[in-house]
Each structure stands twice: as structure tokens, then as C-alpha cells.
Design an enzyme around this catalytic site. Structure first.
Site, PDB file in Angstrom:
ATOM      1  N   ASP A 253       0.846  -1.204   0.000  1.00 33.37           N
ATOM      2  CA  ASP A 253       0.000   0.000   0.000  1.00 33.37           C
ATOM      3  C   ASP A 253       0.874   1.244   0.000  1.00 33.37           C
ATOM      4  OD1 ASP A 253      -2.183  -1.676   0.217  1.00 33.37           O
ATOM      5  OD2 ASP A 253      -2.307  -1.483   2.398  1.00 33.37           O
TER       6      ASP A 253
HETATM    7  N1  URA Z   1      -1.285  -5.894   3.875  1.00 30.92           N
HETATM    8  C1  URA Z   1      -1.751  -4.636   3.889  1.00 30.92           C
HETATM    9  O1  URA Z   1      -2.779  -4.348   4.478  1.00 30.92           O
HETATM   10  N2  URA Z   1      -1.047  -3.699   3.237  1.00 30.92           N
HETATM   11  C2  URA Z   1       0.105  -3.941   2.587  1.00 30.92           C
HETATM   12  O2  URA Z   1       0.707  -3.025   2.020  1.00 30.92           O
HETATM   13  C3  URA Z   1       0.592  -5.266   2.603  1.00 30.92           C
HETATM   14  C4  URA Z   1      -0.119  -6.228   3.247  1.00 30.92           C
END
Ligand code: URA
Length: 239
Positions: free
Chosen positions: A103
Site C-alpha cells: 500500500d
Molecule cells: N497488507 C496490507 O494491508 N497492506 C500492505 O501493504 C501489505 C499487506
């Protein structure tokens, strides 16, 4: 592979630029001057030199990046900065892409490569490649919640997460940190898992993929190529 592609991939400029060095007679294939940039050459079987120097050709690049927060795991975006924007032309000539997504607000280990087969293997849910995250939570976490995270919780769409490993690193008021290892990669999976046990992620960092850990010397935004040994470990079947 076409000679212009081979030369461009080996760092001699764009396909247009390499045309001029071929025209200038600087490129030899097996000791004979190359004339046609469209000619096919086999870099494994033929010797290609530029101004007498053998070219240093390789097909793939494997970059370990400590992805910083605020940058997208994508190759391009019309408005926002991407992880590929952090690379230099030296790496960009290989046309690497992020193998999977973190993310925008997640930090940590992101692999950038142009090896589609390896990327596919690492991301395929069937291969069960473990990914470990350092997860900072808003509230304290109970042993029962840890067990739930490990056995599986229900997230978006009624999906039950596969068995995971969770370990408490710190569990003081205002400072709750766990290590969570999952083998799948559903959308916002770690955040959704935290929400499923009534908690909230306030900071997330990926520490490892398979048996390869993020190099602690890499500051957010920094990267380096994988060592041969790390690459071998990534290529090993997961247990
Ligand atoms: N899980 C999440 O919620 N975000 C990420 O970036 C990776 C795994």
C-alpha cells in the site's frame, strides 16, 4: 535477440542511439563489424564487442527496495510518484516492475524485477511464499486475538484467511507491535486482519519475502540488487 535491443539493454543508450554506434562500425559480432541493428544475435553463443570491449549483457535485474511511505507500487502514474520513479536509467533500461504491491502508506521490502516468471511464482497463492510484516497496532492485543490471527479471520467478502504466524514484539499501552507472517496477498490483507480482531494498523512494514529479509542498511527509498545467494533463496521452492 535483436542487436539494437541487446545493446540498449547493455547500457549503450536508446535503440536510436545504438544505431549510430553500429553505423560508426564500433560494434563487432564474432569479430566482424555489425551492419544491421535489426540482425539477431545470441549473447550466450556469440561475442559482441563495442569499441573492442565485450558487452556486459544480462537479461534480468532483481532489486530489493525499502519502499518508502507515500509512493505507489506501480510502474507509472499520471499524478503520483511510483517506486519505479526512484530508479536510475541504469536500472530502468531493464524495464523492472514491482513484484506485487505494498500500500502507499506501507514501507519495506519490495522486489522490482523484469523476471516475470519469478514474480509470478512469488505472488501465486498456490506457492505459499511467506511474507513477514512488522505491524504497529493502535490498541493492545490479547493472546486470543493472536490465536485468531493465526488460525484465520474473516475479511472482505466472507473470506477466511489461511493459517498465519503472529508473534508479539511489544504490547504496552500506546506501543503494540506484532510480527505477522502470511502466505497470501489479499487486498489490504494485514489491515483487514487487524480490523477483524477489533484493532487498527497504524504503521506497516514488510520485513521479508520467502527466506530473504530486507537489508537493514537500506533506508526508506534506498535499494540494491539482490545478491546471488538471495536470488537462489527466492527461487527455492517454499516449504
Ligand atoms: N497488507 C496490507 O494491508 N497492506 C500492505 O501493504 C501489505 C499487506
Amino acid at each position: 535477440m535483436r542487436l539494437d535491443k541487446l545493446l540498449a539493454n547493455s547500457g549503450y543508450g536508446s535503440r536510436k542511439e545504438v544505431k549510430s554506434i553500429v553505423k560508426a562500425g564500433a560494434v563487432m559480432v564474432d569479430g566482424k563489424p555489425a551492419k544491421d541493428v535489426k540482425a539477431h544475435v545470441d549473447p550466450d553463443a556469440q561475442e559482441v564487442t563495442v569499441y573492442g570491449e565485450p558487452i556486459d549483457y544480462r537479461e534480468f535485474i532483481y532489486i530489493m527496495m525499502n519502499k518508502p511511505q507515500g509512493v505507489l507500487s506501480a510502474t507509472e502514474d499520471s499524478r503520483q510518484k511510483t517506486v519505479v520513479d526512484l530508479l536510475t536509467p541504469d536500472e530502468l533500461r531493464f524495464e523492472p516492475f514491482p513484484a506485487g504491491r505494498l500500500d502507499k502508506d506501507t514501507e519495506g521490502f519490495l522486489l522490482l524485477t523484469n523476471d516475470g516468471q519469478l514474480a509470478h511464482r512469488l505472488l501465486s497463492p498456490k506457492k505459499h511464499v511467506p511474507k513477514t510484516y512488522e505491524v504497529h497496532l493502535k490498541s493492545q492485543i490479547s493472546p486470543e486475538d493472536i490465536t485468531s490471527l493465526e488460525t484465520g479471520v474473516f475479511i472482505e467478502g466472507g473470506y477466511k484467511t489461511k493459517p498465519a504466524q503472529a508473534e508479539i514484539k511489544a504490547n504496552d499501552k500506546g506501543h503494540t507491535v506484532i510480527y505477522l507472517t502470511i502466505t497470501e496477498g489479499k487486498y489490504h490483507q494485514v489491515k483487514q486482519m487487524a480490523n477483524a480482531v477489533g484493532n487498527e494498523v497504524i504503521y506497516l512494514k514488510r520485513l521479508s519475502m520467502g527466506r530473504v529479509s530486507l537489508d537493514p542498511a537500506l533506508e526508506p527509498g534506498e535499494y540494491r540488487e539482490l545478491t546471488e545467494e538471495e536470488l537462489e533463496r527466492l527461487n527455492e521452492p517454499q516449504v
